[in-house]
Scaffold this active site. Structure first.
Site, mmCIF file in Angstrom:
data_model
loop_
_atom_site.group_PDB
_atom_site.id
_atom_site.type_symbol
_atom_site.label_atom_id
_atom_site.label_comp_id
_atom_site.label_asym_id
_atom_site.label_seq_id
_atom_site.Cartn_x
_atom_site.Cartn_y
_atom_site.Cartn_z
ATOM 1 N N GLY A 11 0.697 -1.222 -0.135
ATOM 2 C CA GLY A 11 -0.094 -0.187 0.038
ATOM 3 C C GLY A 11 0.819 1.480 -0.191
ATOM 4 N N GLU A 64 3.536 -9.869 -1.874
ATOM 5 C CA GLU A 64 2.093 -10.250 -1.635
ATOM 6 C C GLU A 64 1.784 -11.723 -2.084
ATOM 7 O OE1 GLU A 64 1.828 -5.952 -2.107
ATOM 8 O OE2 GLU A 64 2.937 -7.246 -3.132
#
Length: 401
Positions: A164, A187
């Site tokens: 993010g 991720e």
């Protein structure tokens, strides 16, 4: 020598565990931990509270500034912060008195270590609330707003910048790295995918570097972040206060020239070599295969110590995430940022319906046994049909930017 990916992943998840051990809406720290950079002018707007999770200020000479203000949580981004930043960003972009926007992180360690994935997982699995839908939808709206600003936007990524945090920086025109910058999109190691516009920016890095970074989660440090194309400029961390003052007093004029000057001043001869340069030909050859199985086959045929290290790393990742991520980048390479983020919202919601994301959070952030049990467990057992489902329309749940 050969980068040790296993050590890198351990380090990355150590940072993420630190931030994930805190509740999502943890009450922030005391006043003294708000970063006060010398030379930056006093806010002309309502004084910000020192315990705000994101401090938003307008300053003299047309400057505006976001400070991500959760240093004990490595400035991890939560929904409360997104909901404060998005309307303010839109307001500043239409305000003729705002000439430049700067974003930075409080504390010494991080710009932003990522989205608060633990809170997302808990919201879906424990509380059965709408946090997963709202967080991804509104975070991507913020990413798109950054990517379409008319006002100059500068991200000072002085510290850990993952997930993010990348979405808050990489879509703007100016990203300033320092020797403290640590970039990664890790991720696939938690059963997710490199979102926040990763499908748009990663395929646009040189050669197959973006595919390599997305699948392996390999970290880049310091000048490497700029040499890879993730950052646009590099300065030393001690110069950041001076850089910020110059930007905020610039009235939004000659921003690129200002940053170019600091960049040139801070370069040293030893900074000029990209640590991945010796492996770029192998990255471009092996990671150009059209499938994850093809990439593994190319790495196996390469046979080098470096290639064997990549195979070991890839075999630890969620097989489903690897295949979804490769498809995401293949499609995103020809998409606009808007199209990519709308696609990524579909993928995010499919991840919330499946096993691997919650298992990754359990193994790495909750039980911390570092032993996720992926399902399917083998790359070869993830079918094209399984991958197709992640990209299917959500119908009435679609997100339109």
């Amino acid at each position: 020598g050969v980068p040790d990916n296993s050590t890198q992943m351990s380090s990355l998840w150590g940072a993420l565990r630190l931030r994930a051990s805190l509740p999502c809406f943890w009450r922030p720290f005391s006043e003294h931990t708000t970063t006060k950079l010398p030379g930056a002018r006093r806010a002309m707007s309502t004084p910000a509270k020192a315990d705000d999770e994101v401090v938003m200020e307008t300053l003299g000479s047309g400057g505006a500034r976001f400070t991500l203000n959760r240093p004990k949580a490595l400035n991890a981004l939560n929904l409360t912060m997104v909901r404060k930043m998005y309307p303010r960003l839109k307001q500043w972009d239409t305000d003729p008195s705002v000439k430049i926007i700067v974003i930075r992180g409080a504390g010494e360690k991080a710009f932003c270590a990522g989205g608060d994935v633990r809170a997302v997982a808990d919201g879906k699995k424990i509380h059965h609330n709408s946090i997963p839908e709202e967080f991804f939808k509104e975070e991507y709206q913020l990413n798109y707003a950054i990517g379409t600003l008319k006002t100059p936007y500068v991200a000072l990524i002085d510290g850990i910048t993952m997930g993010g945090g990348v979405g808050l920086s990489v879509h703007g025109p100016y990203r300033v790295a320092t020797e403290k910058t640590l970039f990664a999109m890790p991720e696939t190691g938690i059963g997710l995918f490199p979102d926040v516009g990763g499908g748009h920016f990663l395929p646009r890095l040189a050669g197959k570097l973006g595919t390599f970074l997305a699948l392996t989660g390999v970290r880049l440090k310091g000048r490497d972040v700029q040499l890879a194309g993730v950052a646009t400029h590099y300065v030393t961390s001690e110069k950041i206060p001076e850089v910020e003052t110059a930007l905020l007093e610039s009235s939004g004029k000659n921003v690129g020239s200002i940053l170019d000057q600091f960049h040139q001043e801070c370069l040293r001869p030893q900074d000029h070599s990209f640590s991945l340069h010796p492996f770029l030909s192998q990255i471009n050859r092996c990671f150009s295969a059209p499938s994850v199985e093809g990439i593994l086959k190319s790495l196996d045929e390469d046979g080098s110590e470096w290639a064997q290290s990549q195979i070991k790393t890839l075999r630890k990742m969620s097989p489903t995430s690897l295949k979804v991520t490769l498809r995401q980048l293949q499609l995103g390479a020809s998409m606009s940022l808007k199209e990519d983020l709308e696609m990524e919202y579909r993928i995010s919601q499919r991840c919330m319906e499946d096993h691997d994301f919650f298992e990754g959070i359990r193994a790495l952030l909750v039980d911390r046994d570092q032993n996720p049990r992926w399902n399917p467990a083998n790359i070869e057992d993830v079918s094209n049909g399984d991958v197709d489902r992640y990209f299917d329309s959500l119908g009435s749940r679609e997100s339109r930017l």
